[in-house]
Scaffold this active site. Structure first.
Site, PDB file in Angstrom:
ATOM      1  N   ASN A 250       0.809  -1.219   0.000  1.00  0.00           N
ATOM      2  CA  ASN A 250       0.000   0.000   0.000  1.00  0.00           C
ATOM      3  C   ASN A 250       0.841   1.268   0.000  1.00  0.00           C
ATOM      4  OD1 ASN A 250      -3.054   0.125   0.138  1.00  0.00           O
ATOM      5  ND2 ASN A 250      -2.646  -1.691   1.369  1.00  0.00           N
ATOM      6  N   CYS A 338      -7.344  -1.263   9.231  1.00  0.00           N
ATOM      7  CA  CYS A 338      -6.939  -2.127   8.137  1.00  0.00           C
ATOM      8  C   CYS A 338      -6.575  -1.201   6.987  1.00  0.00           C
ATOM      9  CB  CYS A 338      -8.024  -3.150   7.786  1.00  0.00           C
ATOM     10  SG  CYS A 338      -9.696  -2.489   7.744  1.00  0.00           S
ATOM     11  N   SER A 339      -7.248  -1.346   5.844  1.00  0.00           N
ATOM     12  CA  SER A 339      -7.012  -0.383   4.761  1.00  0.00           C
ATOM     13  C   SER A 339      -7.987   0.763   4.923  1.00  0.00           C
ATOM     14  CB  SER A 339      -7.191  -1.054   3.397  1.00  0.00           C
ATOM     15  OG  SER A 339      -6.187  -2.001   3.190  1.00  0.00           O
ATOM     16  N   ASP A 340      -9.278   0.424   4.754  1.00  0.00           N
ATOM     17  CA  ASP A 340     -10.299   1.463   4.848  1.00  0.00           C
ATOM     18  C   ASP A 340     -10.923   1.547   6.225  1.00  0.00           C
ATOM     19  OD1 ASP A 340     -11.102   0.398   1.584  1.00  0.00           O
ATOM     20  OD2 ASP A 340     -10.167   2.318   2.121  1.00  0.00           O
ATOM     21  N   GLY A 341     -10.654   0.531   7.062  1.00  0.00           N
ATOM     22  CA  GLY A 341     -11.184   0.580   8.422  1.00  0.00           C
ATOM     23  C   GLY A 341     -12.662   0.289   8.505  1.00  0.00           C
ATOM     24  N   TRP A 342     -13.227  -0.450   7.537  1.00  0.00           N
ATOM     25  CA  TRP A 342     -14.639  -0.796   7.678  1.00  0.00           C
ATOM     26  C   TRP A 342     -14.916  -2.285   7.517  1.00  0.00           C
ATOM     27  CZ3 TRP A 342     -15.174   3.317   3.423  1.00  0.00           C
ATOM     28  CH2 TRP A 342     -14.733   2.833   2.178  1.00  0.00           C
TER      29      TRP A 342
END
Lengths: 464, 549
Positions: A250, A338-342
């Site tokens: 990322n 995480c990446s987007d947090g959802w």
């Protein structure tokens, strides 16, 4: 109704799942919301109802001497195998059902037409049934350490976050806004759970836009504020729920993870839960294993292992345990992302909450937990559960995994939960069924817009 | 010989004991002729009272002068002892090794055990074949109890009394015995009341490479067929294994000689393959790496679940032939003492609700395992932790219990006993103060004078205090034939045995207790309701004005 090419077909056979030789004969009906199979055996009025919204795929198989097979796979893993006598009829049902089960717009969804006998006031009351502020109040907030921030009241800071967010007392609006600019989708670190006994907290966010070397003073100040809001500890954990390799990759895209050198007194930890694509494939493989006809024990165990499904469940549970231990045993606050947090963030925070707080193991508490860490914090239900036609790569059984993690815990601690397995299955069913409005849309802002357009029915109270 | 000769150091103080799920204790370790005992002198109890015969193997290692002994038990428990002083530790270790590897049966503990309880019903007499036969007589008159094996000379592994078709005299039986492996001629295993069909079991026919035949054997099993109906022979060996057996004098029933019987081969593993499977499974359960992939692949590689599936499937097949097809069945493998008995006893669990009661299950174990000549002593000499060279060990009985547990789990209301009962039988088959599982046959048990010199497990188990914790609170007597699912998804790992010492069952025990309370409370309330209803009825008859509309 215009999507129904053929509302009724007679002389349809429904094959038994286990033994294909056993079959029931009846009439197949297509309504605006359901497929209904009515058995025509004398004296028996056996009906099988399947909501269109629960249909995952409809496949027409090669015609045989007995007719034209139609295989319906549902999102709740029900599988129906029909045999329709005439090819043309099968074709019409296939196309109709495909279109009916793949709505193109939200207002086609069942919840907008579902009208149980509930009066207007009661309906409105039910939407307020799960007041999240009440849950934070139960945790003892707002307090001298944590406050309710109005910064996202109009969803201007993060359009996927809720309007009400708790932040450390010392976090000023400039710090919050600055931090949000350094976080993917503006999802700055915000409170998920606060343990009033030892002041340890679980916060959640998305990944920082750190790239290879970028820094953001406000984001570092935000984390420091979280650290300071736990006077009993001199460090905090930052847990990245991605595999290290993915997080590093990322960085090339200008995102990444927190550098321990830049942030004051953090201990960084990867917990390696795979992404939504891996999970989607994993569940698919596992379902294929379960649908094997007469597998040997080896086939089954090997298939289960190669699907990796249990490995992923364990990874989520392990992460939840790590966070719960940090809070309960070490008294240390944790920031999870995480990446987007959802997705993974929601899973891991929920598991930790269930482990830490008996309230979330009650019927009401569990509903509150889903509302808090999933609905309000912007888990993309409509994308993940394919409520309307969209990108197939967005579909993934993330909520399924959380429900299974809770089920695993229930198996090990049968007396610790107020609800039973049926409750989890009911939730699972309705996350996908769109019969109620709770899980429609992808975040709070979208949901409010949709709700304002059409009257919707709320889920929980009805099913109570 | 004296036990004392084998005990180098009978007593050591300051020994630290580590047991699963219990706090560490320090106390005095004592070695007696039969037991390893540790007492911390608190609470007037001993923390450890372990039979040497329950010990599979021990491991020792030294950290400085502190010796660690890991005792690995046949019931899969592992305990650790910390002994200071190298000499003491070595003495204890070698004493335990000597005491736990004694071969002579007459030195085993059951011969020395004096019960602390009053024997109300002598278990040695609870399940005599004569009494079982009386039940059969009440249902059919086609069978008789033969004493042809009274002195065990005809068939050393059979009991002294066997049920045979009534028209066959003892001389005929003698001829048939020469045609079957180990003299195990076909005898009655089960009579299905519903339709009069029967299940028989035997050893393999000794057809050899010459295609030898025995007309008496053919007549004997044909006698169980209804006119015009076929029977099924279930051979628990793969067809090529059965073919190969011919070269060693064995074989299978040739179609030409047994035209009314259809032969089905259902391969069930035996002997050291099963022992390997158990060892691998236990190793997988004790693997500390906590990796899901490793767990699943080790579980699969052990093949234990596959064995469970195979046995259950064959038992279901036998039961289907009897109940659904209405045909008689003959079951045999090679010797007829292992897989044969697994199939016949499980088929009875499926078919006969009587076998699902406490007494009925004990009777089944007595009939189909103990009296039928399953070589318990040989099979249960060593368990999963054994270091010594395997001889005749195999977890045949444990597999049977596992299969029963699978059915119990699928039909939780159909069994009068609970899982604890099955675990108890597993434990006592490997090591016990009771004589029930000693010896390999009825002949050996008679020769050793077990009924006179030892106490029967059934004498102890059938006391109300023991039965209470072994009874299933969900039991609802029914007369159904129950068909278990043998799909891989339906067969679970028997955690109560294999993960018993890895994971505390505290929460599950709590849930079980809760269930027991709920059911008791429910019963109390039901009694109260009935009593109130009676009172109300009484009041209504006394005073017509109170009559409710």
């Amino acid at each position: 109704m215009e999507h129904i090419r053929l509302p009724k077909v007679e002389n349809v056979k429904l094959l038994d799942r286990i033994s294909h030789r056993r079959r029931r004969v009846g009439t197949l009906y297509l309504t605006a919301t359901h497929t209904i199979f009515v058995e025509s055996e004398a004296g028996v009025r056996n009906e099988t109802w399947v909501l269109h919204s629960l249909v995952c795929s409809v496949d027409k198989l090669a015609a045989t001497s007995s007719g034209c097979p139609l295989l319906i796979h549902c999102k709740n893993f029900q599988v129906l195998h029909f045999i329709i006598s005439k090819e043309q009829e099968c074709h019409d049902i296939h196309l109709s059902l495909q279109r009916l089960s793949q709505p193109e717009r939200y207002d086609e969804l069942y919840c907008f037409s579902y009208k149980p006998n509930v009066d207007e006031n009661e309906r409105r009351q039910e939407w307020d049934f799960l007041d999240l502020k009440a849950d934070y109040s139960r945790m003892g907030l707002p307090s001298s350490l944590w406050k309710l921030s109005p910064v996202n009241q109009h969803y201007k800071v993060s359009d996927t976050y809720p309007a009400d967010l708790f932040v450390p007392e010392s976090a000023t609006p400039p710090v919050i806004v600055g931090s949000s600019k350094f976080r993917s989708r503006g999802r700055f670190p915000a409170l998920s759970y606060y343990c009033k006994d030892n002041h340890a907290a679980i916060c959640r966010s998305s990944q920082p836009l750190s790239g290879f070397s970028a820094r953001c003073l406000e984001d570092e100040q935000m984390l420091e504020a979280i650290l300071r809001s736990n006077p009993c500890s001199d460090f905090m954990y930052v847990v990245d729920t991605r595999p290290k390799l993915n997080a590093i990759a990322n960085r090339a895209a200008g995102k990444g993870y927190e550098n321990e050198d830049n942030y004051y007194n953090i201990k960084f930890q990867f917990v390696g839960i795979e992404n939504i694509h891996v999970m989607r494939n994993s569940q698919q493989k596992m379902l294929e294993v379960c649908e094997l006809r007469s597998p040997s024990m080896s086939d089954f165990l090997e298939g289960l292992e190669s699907s990796g499904w249990l490995k992923h469940i364990k990874a989520v549970l392990d992460a939840g345990i790590f966070i719960a231990k940090a809070v309960a045993e070490e008294g240390v606050s944790v920031l999870v992302h995480c990446s987007d947090g959802w997705d993974r963030t929601s899973q891991v925070c929920s598991v930790a909450c269930v482990l830490l707080d008996p309230y979330y193991r009650t019927l009401r508490g569990f509903m509150v937990l889903i509302e808090k860490d999933w609905v309000s914090f912007g888990h993309k239900f409509s994308h993940r559960c394919k409520h309307v036609v969209g990108d197939p790569k967005e579909v993934s059984p993330i909520i399924d995994q959380l429900l299974e993690c809770v089920w695993q815990l229930m198996e090990q601690f049968p007396c610790a939960f107020e609800f039973n397995e049926r409750f989890l299955i009911t939730i699972h069913n309705h996350v996908y069924s769109c019969q109620f409005g709770n899980f429609i849309g992808n975040n709070q802002r979208e949901r409010i817009e949709l709700r304002q357009k059409v009257n919707q029915t709320q889920f929980q109270k009805d099913d109570f | 010989m004296e036990f004392a000769e084998l005990i180098k150091t009978p007593r050591v103080d300051g020994v630290v004991l580590h047991r699963p799920f219990m706090p560490t204790v320090e106390g005095t370790l004592c070695l007696t002729g039969h037991h390893l005992i540790l007492s911390s002198r608190q609470d007037n109890t001993e923390e450890l009272w372990l039979l040497h015969s329950n010990i599979d193997s021990i491991e020792k290692r030294f950290v400085g002068s502190l010796g660690h002994i890991t005792v690995k038990c046949k019931d899969l428990r592992m305990i650790q002892l910390e002994i200071t002083g190298m000499e003491e530790c070595l003495n204890i270790a070698s004493s335990i090794e000597a005491l736990s590897t004694l071969d002579l049966v007459s030195l085993m503990y059951p011969f020395f055990y004096r019960p602390m309880f009053e024997v109300i019903e002598d278990g040695w007499n609870s399940f005599l074949p004569q009494n079982a036969f009386k039940d059969l007589e009440s249902m059919t008159d086609e069978w008789r109890l033969s004493e042809v094996n009274k002195d065990f000379s005809l068939c050393p592994s059979y009991p002294p009394l066997v049920a045979v078709p009534k028209d066959f005299d003892d001389e005929t039986l003698k001829k048939v015995a020469t045609f079957r492996h180990g003299g195990r001629f076909p005898v009655l295993s089960y009579y299905h009341k519903k339709n009069g069909m029967v299940m028989m079991r035997a050893g393999q026919p000794l057809t050899g490479t010459n295609g030898r035949r025995c007309k008496e054997d053919e007549k004997l099993i044909n006698a169980t067929l209804r006119p015009g109906k076929r029977g099924y022979i279930i051979d628990t060996r793969a067809i090529n294994v059965a073919q190969q057996a011919k070269a060693r004098g064995g074989g299978f029933e040739l179609e030409a000689n047994y035209p009314q019987w259809r032969r089905i081969h259902k391969a069930i593993e035996r002997y050291n393959v099963l022992q390997e499977s158990l060892i691998k499974l236990v190793e997988a359960c004790n693997d500390q790496s906590h990796s899901m992939d490793r767990w699943l692949s080790k579980l699969e590689a052990s093949n234990w679940q596959t064995n469970v599936k195979e046995i259950l499937t064959t038992a279901c097949l036998a039961a289907q032939c009897i109940d659904r097809e209405g045909a008689s069945v003959l079951v045999h493998g090679t010797e007829g003492t292992d897989s044969t008995l697994q199939v016949t006893s499980l088929a009875q669990i499926i078919l006969d609700p009587g076998c699902r009661t406490v007494k009925g299950f004990q009777s089944l174990v007595e009939r189909e395992w103990l009296q039928a000549g399953h070589p318990f002593q040989q099979r249960c000499a060593q368990s999963a932790f054994s270091n010594s060279k395997p001889r005749h060990e195999a977890p045949v009985f444990l597999l049977f219990l596992d299969c029963v547990w699978q059915i119990l789990r699928q039909f939780p209301c159909s069994f009068e006993f609970n899982e604890s009962f099955l675990v108890l039988l597993f434990e006592h088959a490997y090591a016990s103060q009771f004589g029930t599982f000693l010896g390999n046959s009825a002949a050996e048990r008679a020769r050793l004078c077990l009924p006179e010199k030892t106490v029967s497990l059934w004498s102890w188990v059938n006391r109300p205090q023991e039965l209470e914790r072994l009874t299933n609170p969900l039991y609802e007597p029914n007369s159904l034939v129950i068909w278990p699912s043998v799909a891989p998804q339906s067969l679970l790992l028997w955690e109560g045995v294999f993960l018993r010492w890895n994971r505390s069952s505290k929460c599950l025990d709590e849930a079980y207790e809760e269930m027991v309370h709920i059911i008791e409370y429910n019963k109390e309330l039901q009694t109260k309701v009935n009593s109130l209803r009676r009172q109300l009825a009484q009041l209504e008859t006394e005073d017509p004005l109170l009559h409710t509309p």
